[in-house]
Structure formats: C-alpha cells, structure tokens
Design a protein around this motif. Sequence first.
Motif, mmCIF file in Angstrom:
data_model
loop_
_atom_site.group_PDB
_atom_site.id
_atom_site.type_symbol
_atom_site.label_atom_id
_atom_site.label_comp_id
_atom_site.label_asym_id
_atom_site.label_seq_id
_atom_site.Cartn_x
_atom_site.Cartn_y
_atom_site.Cartn_z
ATOM 1 N N GLY A 10 -4.699 -11.920 32.507
ATOM 2 C CA GLY A 10 -4.231 -11.814 31.087
ATOM 3 C C GLY A 10 -3.033 -12.772 30.917
ATOM 4 N N SER A 11 -2.650 -13.227 29.975
ATOM 5 C CA SER A 11 -1.425 -14.207 29.622
ATOM 6 C C SER A 11 -0.685 -13.633 28.502
ATOM 7 C CB SER A 11 -1.930 -15.637 29.743
ATOM 8 O OG SER A 11 -2.857 -15.501 28.511
ATOM 9 N N TYR A 12 0.438 -14.260 28.318
ATOM 10 C CA TYR A 12 1.395 -13.852 27.241
ATOM 11 C C TYR A 12 2.097 -15.066 26.952
ATOM 12 C CZ TYR A 12 4.755 -13.226 31.182
ATOM 13 O OH TYR A 12 5.392 -13.314 32.228
ATOM 14 N N LYS A 13 2.827 -14.964 25.696
ATOM 15 C CA LYS A 13 4.025 -15.795 25.562
ATOM 16 C C LYS A 13 5.246 -14.949 24.876
ATOM 17 C CE LYS A 13 2.757 -19.048 22.594
ATOM 18 N NZ LYS A 13 2.707 -20.136 21.434
ATOM 19 N N LEU A 14 6.540 -15.196 25.603
ATOM 20 C CA LEU A 14 7.435 -14.624 24.909
ATOM 21 C C LEU A 14 8.472 -15.734 24.363
ATOM 22 C CD1 LEU A 14 8.246 -12.119 27.971
ATOM 23 C CD2 LEU A 14 8.066 -11.557 25.432
ATOM 24 N N GLN A 15 9.106 -15.310 23.167
ATOM 25 C CA GLN A 15 9.734 -16.181 22.511
ATOM 26 C C GLN A 15 10.975 -15.324 21.961
ATOM 27 O OE1 GLN A 15 7.078 -17.418 19.515
ATOM 28 N NE2 GLN A 15 6.795 -19.592 20.518
ATOM 29 N N VAL A 73 12.730 -10.804 19.530
ATOM 30 C CA VAL A 73 11.913 -11.483 20.555
ATOM 31 C C VAL A 73 10.738 -11.054 20.141
ATOM 32 C CG1 VAL A 73 11.017 -10.788 22.895
ATOM 33 C CG2 VAL A 73 13.474 -10.223 22.367
ATOM 34 N N THR A 74 9.644 -12.203 20.102
ATOM 35 C CA THR A 74 8.249 -12.004 19.877
ATOM 36 C C THR A 74 7.406 -12.243 21.088
ATOM 37 O OG1 THR A 74 8.709 -13.287 17.654
ATOM 38 C CG2 THR A 74 6.526 -13.490 18.409
ATOM 39 N N PHE A 75 6.447 -11.252 21.076
ATOM 40 C CA PHE A 75 5.650 -11.246 22.286
ATOM 41 C C PHE A 75 4.210 -11.360 21.998
ATOM 42 C CE2 PHE A 75 3.077 -7.689 24.295
ATOM 43 C CZ PHE A 75 2.768 -8.498 25.261
ATOM 44 N N ILE A 76 3.336 -12.299 22.382
ATOM 45 C CA ILE A 76 1.818 -12.444 22.030
ATOM 46 C C ILE A 76 1.234 -12.238 23.190
ATOM 47 C CG2 ILE A 76 0.269 -13.958 20.921
ATOM 48 C CD1 ILE A 76 2.645 -15.600 19.814
ATOM 49 N N TRP A 99 4.808 -9.576 33.038
ATOM 50 C CA TRP A 99 5.234 -9.679 31.603
ATOM 51 C C TRP A 99 6.669 -8.746 31.771
ATOM 52 C CZ3 TRP A 99 5.228 -5.016 28.710
ATOM 53 C CH2 TRP A 99 5.789 -5.273 27.349
ATOM 54 N N GLY A 100 6.473 -7.442 32.182
ATOM 55 C CA GLY A 100 7.580 -6.401 31.852
ATOM 56 C C GLY A 100 8.791 -6.976 32.822
ATOM 57 N N ASN A 101 8.594 -7.429 33.855
ATOM 58 C CA ASN A 101 9.929 -8.205 34.435
ATOM 59 C C ASN A 101 10.539 -9.409 33.545
ATOM 60 O OD1 ASN A 101 9.768 -6.493 36.771
ATOM 61 N ND2 ASN A 101 8.606 -7.920 37.885
ATOM 62 N N GLU A 102 9.781 -10.300 33.032
ATOM 63 C CA GLU A 102 10.422 -11.386 32.179
ATOM 64 C C GLU A 102 10.860 -10.958 30.856
ATOM 65 O OE1 GLU A 102 8.999 -15.690 29.956
ATOM 66 O OE2 GLU A 102 7.747 -14.563 31.505
ATOM 67 N N PHE A 103 10.467 -9.623 30.341
ATOM 68 C CA PHE A 103 10.757 -9.191 29.252
ATOM 69 C C PHE A 103 12.097 -8.379 29.437
ATOM 70 C CE2 PHE A 103 10.018 -5.713 25.914
ATOM 71 C CZ PHE A 103 10.321 -6.543 24.682
ATOM 72 N N LYS A 104 12.352 -7.754 30.696
ATOM 73 C CA LYS A 104 13.371 -6.794 31.150
ATOM 74 C C LYS A 104 14.611 -8.097 30.943
ATOM 75 C CE LYS A 104 12.257 -2.882 33.346
ATOM 76 N NZ LYS A 104 12.180 -2.184 34.861
ATOM 77 N N GLY A 105 14.359 -9.111 31.680
ATOM 78 C CA GLY A 105 15.357 -10.228 31.706
ATOM 79 C C GLY A 105 15.685 -10.799 30.269
ATOM 80 N N ILE A 106 14.890 -10.946 29.383
ATOM 81 C CA ILE A 106 15.220 -11.318 28.042
ATOM 82 C C ILE A 106 16.183 -10.341 27.397
ATOM 83 C CG2 ILE A 106 14.450 -11.550 25.637
ATOM 84 C CD1 ILE A 106 12.041 -13.089 27.127
ATOM 85 N N VAL A 107 15.817 -9.094 27.380
ATOM 86 C CA VAL A 107 16.589 -7.919 26.886
ATOM 87 C C VAL A 107 17.825 -7.706 27.471
ATOM 88 C CG1 VAL A 107 16.467 -5.365 26.789
ATOM 89 C CG2 VAL A 107 14.152 -6.466 26.384
ATOM 90 N N MET A 108 17.941 -7.945 28.730
ATOM 91 C CA MET A 108 19.153 -7.808 29.228
ATOM 92 C C MET A 108 20.295 -8.900 28.926
ATOM 93 S SD MET A 108 18.069 -6.121 32.855
ATOM 94 C CE MET A 108 19.156 -7.371 34.136
#
Length: 126
Positions: free
Chosen positions: A5-10, A16-19, A32-41
């Motif tokens: 699976g893949s994703y894009k975070l912008q 935050v846009t997540f596809i 994805w969750g680890n990258e998303f957490k980094g952005i949220v922080m």
Amino acid sequence: MQTHGSYKLQVHKHTVTFIAYDSWNYEAVVEWGNEFKGIVMQMNNEPWVCIVDLTEWELGTPEARGYLSELYIWLNNQNLKYLAVICGLSIQRDILEQTYKILTKVERKYCIDLDEANDWLKNVGF
C-alpha cells in the motif's frame, strides 16, 4: 513483512492532506502513522484540519485496526478540529465511522470530492 500500500501526505499551513492508494497491510499503516505523527507534532498544538482522500484506497487488513485505534486516541488530543473524508466506496465509510468514533473532539464530514472538502473547511475557517 514488506509494506503493501502507498500514500501521499501534504501539508499546507494548518491543513494536512492524506491520500491513500491500493490495499494496506499492517506495515503500511505503521509507516504512514509514524510519518503522520511527525507532521502533527510540527503543528505545535495549534488548531489544524485534515483531508483524507480514499478514492484510490482498497481497504486494509484487520490487524491494522488496533494500530489505527491507538493513533486516533493520540490524535484526539492533538488539536485536530475538522476531518473531511472522501470515500470511493460505501464500505469505506461504514468501516471508518466505527473507528472514527474515537475522535470525540473532531468534527467530521464525508465529502463527494476534494472540492467539497475544501469548501467545507473554508466555511469553517480553514
């Protein structure tokens, strides 16, 4: 096991846009969750919003749900205000409504497309 699976975070300002693409296994969800957490922080606890585009996503494995529940509990305390979700399949919405119940501090809206999601977020001040 390899990620499937893949994703894009912008990130643009406080949005935050997540596809998501393809079907996801547990490893993809954790990545994805680890990258998303980094952005949220990096939001520094300021109010922010998220657009989730699932029009090209094919669902995930059942073992990924436990991780997602933990992530959503964490997100509930990260000043996420609005969540606009674009689903490609009705089953996606049915599954997400069950897990999104954890997000008690977040207003959610299911949208038909990205334009509707952006319009809604603009109307609520983002």
